[in-house]
Design a protein around this motif. Structure first.
Motif, mmCIF file in Angstrom:
data_model
loop_
_atom_site.group_PDB
_atom_site.id
_atom_site.type_symbol
_atom_site.label_atom_id
_atom_site.label_comp_id
_atom_site.label_asym_id
_atom_site.label_seq_id
_atom_site.Cartn_x
_atom_site.Cartn_y
_atom_site.Cartn_z
ATOM 1 N N ARG A 78 0.848 -1.197 0.000
ATOM 2 C CA ARG A 78 0.000 0.000 0.000
ATOM 3 C C ARG A 78 0.876 1.237 0.000
ATOM 4 O O ARG A 78 1.935 1.263 0.622
ATOM 5 C CB ARG A 78 -0.908 0.050 1.237
ATOM 6 C CG ARG A 78 -1.904 -1.077 1.373
ATOM 7 C CD ARG A 78 -2.720 -0.932 2.641
ATOM 8 N NE ARG A 78 -3.688 -2.010 2.814
ATOM 9 C CZ ARG A 78 -3.451 -3.126 3.494
ATOM 10 N NH1 ARG A 78 -2.274 -3.304 4.084
ATOM 11 N NH2 ARG A 78 -4.382 -4.055 3.603
ATOM 12 N N ARG A 80 -0.390 5.346 0.438
ATOM 13 C CA ARG A 80 -1.612 6.141 0.565
ATOM 14 C C ARG A 80 -1.327 7.568 1.031
ATOM 15 O O ARG A 80 -0.371 7.825 1.770
ATOM 16 C CB ARG A 80 -2.548 5.494 1.592
ATOM 17 C CG ARG A 80 -2.873 4.022 1.342
ATOM 18 C CD ARG A 80 -3.942 3.849 0.288
ATOM 19 N NE ARG A 80 -4.297 2.445 0.118
ATOM 20 C CZ ARG A 80 -5.139 1.780 0.902
ATOM 21 N NH1 ARG A 80 -5.703 2.376 1.939
ATOM 22 N NH2 ARG A 80 -5.420 0.516 0.651
ATOM 23 N N ASN A 100 -2.252 0.181 -4.577
ATOM 24 C CA ASN A 100 -2.231 -1.071 -3.824
ATOM 25 C C ASN A 100 -1.616 -2.165 -4.680
ATOM 26 O O ASN A 100 -1.746 -2.157 -5.913
ATOM 27 C CB ASN A 100 -3.652 -1.503 -3.442
ATOM 28 C CG ASN A 100 -4.404 -0.457 -2.660
ATOM 29 O OD1 ASN A 100 -4.234 -0.300 -1.472
ATOM 30 N ND2 ASN A 100 -5.266 0.283 -3.367
ATOM 31 N N HIS A 115 -9.413 6.745 -3.590
ATOM 32 C CA HIS A 115 -10.029 5.776 -2.692
ATOM 33 C C HIS A 115 -11.318 6.367 -2.119
ATOM 34 O O HIS A 115 -12.359 5.727 -2.138
ATOM 35 C CB HIS A 115 -9.074 5.411 -1.553
ATOM 36 C CG HIS A 115 -7.984 4.465 -1.949
ATOM 37 N ND1 HIS A 115 -7.039 4.780 -2.893
ATOM 38 C CD2 HIS A 115 -7.679 3.213 -1.527
ATOM 39 C CE1 HIS A 115 -6.203 3.760 -3.035
ATOM 40 N NE2 HIS A 115 -6.569 2.797 -2.209
ATOM 41 N N ASP A 116 -11.214 7.561 -1.550
ATOM 42 C CA ASP A 116 -12.371 8.226 -0.949
ATOM 43 C C ASP A 116 -12.377 9.690 -1.366
ATOM 44 O O ASP A 116 -11.313 10.307 -1.517
ATOM 45 C CB ASP A 116 -12.307 8.228 0.585
ATOM 46 C CG ASP A 116 -12.150 6.859 1.201
ATOM 47 O OD1 ASP A 116 -13.103 6.389 1.818
ATOM 48 O OD2 ASP A 116 -11.045 6.282 1.101
ATOM 49 N N PHE A 170 -12.030 -1.275 -3.870
ATOM 50 C CA PHE A 170 -11.246 -1.457 -2.647
ATOM 51 C C PHE A 170 -12.069 -1.066 -1.428
ATOM 52 O O PHE A 170 -11.642 -0.265 -0.610
ATOM 53 C CB PHE A 170 -9.928 -0.682 -2.717
ATOM 54 C CG PHE A 170 -8.841 -1.431 -3.432
ATOM 55 C CD1 PHE A 170 -7.968 -2.229 -2.721
ATOM 56 C CD2 PHE A 170 -8.717 -1.358 -4.800
ATOM 57 C CE1 PHE A 170 -6.963 -2.941 -3.368
ATOM 58 C CE2 PHE A 170 -7.726 -2.065 -5.467
ATOM 59 C CZ PHE A 170 -6.841 -2.864 -4.751
ATOM 60 N N ARG A 172 -14.695 0.755 -1.153
ATOM 61 C CA ARG A 172 -15.436 2.026 -1.210
ATOM 62 C C ARG A 172 -16.591 1.940 -2.198
ATOM 63 O O ARG A 172 -16.500 1.282 -3.232
ATOM 64 C CB ARG A 172 -14.524 3.184 -1.608
ATOM 65 C CG ARG A 172 -13.567 3.621 -0.513
ATOM 66 C CD ARG A 172 -12.324 2.819 -0.503
ATOM 67 N NE ARG A 172 -11.404 3.227 0.553
ATOM 68 C CZ ARG A 172 -10.291 2.563 0.833
ATOM 69 N NH1 ARG A 172 -9.938 1.493 0.151
ATOM 70 N NH2 ARG A 172 -9.493 2.985 1.811
#
Length: 441
Positions: A78, A80, A100, A115-116, A170, A172
């Motif tokens: 990972r 991030r 990832n 991701h978000d 992933f 989300r």
């Protein structure tokens, strides 16, 4: 991203804040304060996890057509970046980017993807927030929304991400959610729009007697998680639950959750009729993380969950983390190639993990934290329970900021020997993994 671009991005953030009439007063506790008391702030975090691994491959595994029984690789598990903050009274912005599972077999030049990205408004002070966006807010269990930078071992209980990469990204989903607290009661309720299953890797719309995700336009998914926090209260600013506090808090929670999507699954019934079924999942779990001796710094961390998964008759799906293989000569091996194992399925799952942080300054200024975890699942299409276990040792060089983990993971191998019969447990395979984590919080 070059250092010059990072500087430009940082300067742009400051200019945007200034341009909106909000001038930062100071930088404190890793936050850029946007007002004098720090109630409005902006923050960025970064974390990366690097693996070197030796894997006993599942029978029949191949790499680019060449058979391999054992393989060693290096990869980035990972990487991030989070950027978030209370950017105005009652307004919270959260964004999360990263990559990832980047190893020798992955496509080159991977791009950070979203991701978000969510925005929230506090309707009732401390009691009710409403938010929307591409969100990691999930129901069912504590670690359906895990903080991967603070997990105790190499990974979270991946089966708790029940639609992982099937109808989400992933974990989300595009969601509308409500969250909040009433004293010791903490809750989240979510309505999600599942992503198109046709876009998931290896999906086939062929229908059989075994349940699979339906290719029909998905209906909304409803999920929630509710917990009673007996001791210290945990933050619910972001969707991600801490793995272990390493003795810095006294936390004891009991939770329960659900996940439901009408007509999510389909299979072939009697007379070749198409049968559509709902996806129903329920869970209870408990989490304890507290110091044993505050003077010496010893601490205990424990988590247990019982999860009932109903994807319809016979549903079973593998997961292969950063799979070192890309082919197989033995399609009768249920696990697939490389390091895959049956992670998700219709049935019941019991999961437990336990860790013990040894005293501070055990080795110079560092210390150790051994841990163990086990997933024990009774899935319909397997003749015996699927038991995956993980045993490891964390060397806490500087808490979660700098952490070296050595672990051994063991997985069962199942093989279909008689068509139509349950797959049989035939052997076990293992992986040795060394991980280094860096976390700027």
């Amino acid at each position: 991203m070059s250092m010059r671009k990072l500087r430009l991005a940082g300067a742009l953030v400051v200019l945007l804040l200034s341009g909106n009439g909000v001038m930062a007063q100071q930088f404190k506790d890793g936050k850029l304060w946007l007002n004098e008391d720090g109630t409005n702030y902006f923050k960025m975090t970064l974390h990366s996890q690097f693996w070197i691994r030796n894997t006993e491959m599942n029978p029949g595994s191949t790499i680019n057509g060449y058979p391999k029984n054992n393989f060693t690789d290096i990869g980035i598990r990972r990487a991030r970046v989070q950027a978030f903050g209370q950017v105005a009274d009652r307004v919270f912005l959260y964004s999360h980017f990263g990559i990832n599972n980047f190893n020798y077999g992955a496509d080159r030049k991977p791009s950070f993807f979203v991701h978000d990205i969510t925005g929230e408004y506090e309707i009732v002070r401390k009691h009710l927030w409403l938010g929307t966006g591409l969100a990691g807010w999930n129901g069912l269990t504590r670690f359906s929304g895990p903080s991967t930078a603070t997990i105790m071992g190499l990974d979270i209980p991946l089966f708790e991400l029940t639609t992982f990469e099937a109808t989400d990204q992933f974990l989300r989903k595009f969601s509308l959610y409500a969250k909040g607290k009433f004293g010791k009661f903490d809750y989240r309720v979510i309505m999600s729009n599942p992503m198109s299953v046709q876009k998931s890797n290896g999906y086939s719309a062929a229908i059989s007697e075994i349940s699979n995700f339906s290719p029909k336009p998905p209906k909304m998914q409803w999920h929630g998680y509710f917990q009673w926090q007996f001791l210290d209260q945990e933050s619910n600013a972001t969707p991600y639950a801490t793995g272990t506090y390493l003795g810095s808090k006294r936390v004891f929670n009991i939770g329960a959750g659900f996940q439901y999507q009408p007509e999510a699954m389909w299979h072939k019934g009697a007379g070749s009729d198409t049968v559509t079924t709902d996806m129903r999942q329920f869970a209870v779990d408990a989490y304890y993380d507290a110091p044993v001796n505050k003077h010496t710094g010893t601490a205990l961390s424990a988590y247990a969950a019982f999860v009932n998964l109903d994807y319809g008759p016979g549903y079973l799906r593998n997961l292969a983390v950063m799979n070192p293989a890309n082919g197989t000569t033995m399609p009768n091996i249920i696990n697939g190639s490389g390091n895959g194992y049956p992670t998700f399925g219709t049935g019941n799952v019991v999961y437990a993990q336990l860790g013990y942080k040894l005293k501070n300054n055990l080795i110079g200024t560092t210390t150790l934290m051994p841990y163990a975890s086990v997933q024990h699942a009774s899935y319909e299409r397997l003749d015996k329970p699927m038991t995956f276990w993980d045993l490891g040792l964390n060397w806490l060089l500087k808490g979660h900021t700098s952490k070296l983990t050595f672990a051994y993971q063991n997985r069962p191998v199942f093989e279909t020997r008689t068509p139509g019969a349950n797959a049989q447990l035939t052997s076990h395979k293992g992986s040795y993994i060394l991980q280094y984590q860096v976390f700027l919080n």
